[in-house]
Design a protein around this motif. Sequence first.
Motif, short mmCIF file in Angstrom:
data_model
loop_
_atom_site.label_atom_id
_atom_site.label_comp_id
_atom_site.label_asym_id
_atom_site.label_seq_id
_atom_site.Cartn_x
_atom_site.Cartn_y
_atom_site.Cartn_z
N ALA A 128 0.82 -1.22 0.00
CA ALA A 128 0.00 0.00 0.00
C ALA A 128 0.85 1.26 0.00
O ALA A 128 0.40 2.31 -0.48
N VAL A 129 2.08 1.19 0.53
CA VAL A 129 2.90 2.40 0.65
C VAL A 129 4.13 2.35 -0.24
O VAL A 129 4.97 3.24 -0.19
N ILE A 130 4.27 1.31 -1.06
CA ILE A 130 5.46 1.16 -1.91
C ILE A 130 5.29 1.97 -3.20
O ILE A 130 4.33 1.74 -3.95
N PRO A 131 6.18 2.91 -3.49
CA PRO A 131 6.11 3.63 -4.77
C PRO A 131 6.62 2.74 -5.90
O PRO A 131 7.77 2.31 -5.91
N MET A 132 5.73 2.47 -6.86
CA MET A 132 6.07 1.56 -7.95
C MET A 132 6.41 2.28 -9.25
O MET A 132 6.67 1.65 -10.27
N GLY A 144 5.70 5.72 6.27
CA GLY A 144 5.39 4.65 5.34
C GLY A 144 6.35 3.46 5.42
O GLY A 144 5.93 2.31 5.29
N VAL A 145 7.65 3.72 5.62
CA VAL A 145 8.61 2.62 5.70
C VAL A 145 8.30 1.74 6.90
O VAL A 145 8.34 0.49 6.81
N VAL A 146 7.97 2.36 8.03
CA VAL A 146 7.60 1.59 9.23
C VAL A 146 6.34 0.77 8.97
O VAL A 146 6.24 -0.39 9.37
N PHE A 147 5.38 1.37 8.27
CA PHE A 147 4.14 0.66 7.96
C PHE A 147 4.41 -0.60 7.14
O PHE A 147 3.82 -1.65 7.40
N ALA A 148 5.30 -0.51 6.16
CA ALA A 148 5.60 -1.67 5.31
C ALA A 148 6.19 -2.81 6.12
O ALA A 148 5.80 -3.97 5.96
N LEU A 203 11.02 8.95 6.84
CA LEU A 203 10.43 7.61 6.71
C LEU A 203 9.41 7.57 5.58
O LEU A 203 8.75 6.56 5.40
N ARG A 204 9.27 8.66 4.87
CA ARG A 204 8.29 8.73 3.79
C ARG A 204 8.84 8.05 2.54
O ARG A 204 9.91 8.44 2.04
N PRO A 205 8.16 7.03 2.01
CA PRO A 205 8.73 6.25 0.89
C PRO A 205 9.11 7.09 -0.32
O PRO A 205 10.18 6.88 -0.91
#
Length: 364
Positions: A128-132, A144-148, A203-205
């Motif tokens: 959900a938080v990975i920039p593709m 976001g990194v912590v969430f992943a 921590l923001r992706p």
Amino acid sequence: MSATVLLQSGGGGGGGNDPVLLPETIANLLGLSGIVGDIVGGLLGAFLIANIMLAMTAVAGPWAKRKITAAFTDRIAVNRIGPFGLLIIVADAVRLLSKELIVPEGVDRPAWDLGPIIVPFSALLGFAVIPMGSGIQLADPETGVVFAFAASSIASLGLVMCGYASNNKYSLLGGLRAVAQNIAYEIPLIVTAASVIIFTGTLRPSEVVAVQAEPLLTVAGVTIPQWFAFVNPFAFALFMLANLAEIGRNPFDIPEAPTEIVAGYQTEYSSVYFVLIYLGEFIHIFLGGALVALLFLGGPAGPVLPGIVWFIIKIWAFFLFTQWARSAIPRLRIDQLIEVGWKGMLVLSFANLVLTAIIVGVIA
């Protein structure tokens, strides 16, 4: 020099150029706004990303895994059903899903039913938080990194539920091994990731990726980006090794070692439940590859091709690495695995963290 550039480019935190996220793009295309646009855009975006991951998993599990392992071990893999054996994907799906779902006596339901659902869900949640790349990202929170990492670790709960609820001593041993392994290697994994966060200051992706887009150095007219795999190759190697343990690939496939505990936590599962556990295993491999790409390989960055193409290439490269490890590296014993984790990886990851903090502190 590179650390100075990293600090200058990545220490800002929030930033003013927020990326346009996938749900917002979908809502705009449909002419929706407000809460309705957020809900519809979010649901459709999640459906799109989930299907991309599920499609790649369908190729990786029944087909690519067999072909790659056969190439490494000088054998012949699936080649009879369809061109290049690709229709084995359909054949395996029909075969597995049509089998009877056998529920052994004495299982602890609903835990026995929920375990196989939690395993793939936790991996999909991490995406959900990975920039593709190419605007494909569901959310971009400050943490976001912590969430992943947190989403990925939920799988441990599913494995314990599968092992405990099965009323089988081999399944229970597999669940206990999974917990012991994940605790021993998730700490080095997260501590190593923290060394990257010290460089980026966020921590923001999307910002972690943006920092790595800056040039590191130029050699013979070729600009090398400051991917953290180049900036700190030691941390990259640590992260890759801990990631193998996190996803349960050799030499760390102890929780399901067939020569010792039948199939570990998944021994009592069949039909669709077996498919869900098998699915979760491969989605977690791709999530591990996505985290490697995000933290060390510039995310979806790359020349010429669209970002989403580079992102897929990077996570498939990680998948290839895991299959090489599966074919080439012998399995550790459970005592060796724990010793390597607590006495080796943990010490090295903290040493890397302290050294990184000192370097950044001196330059800053």
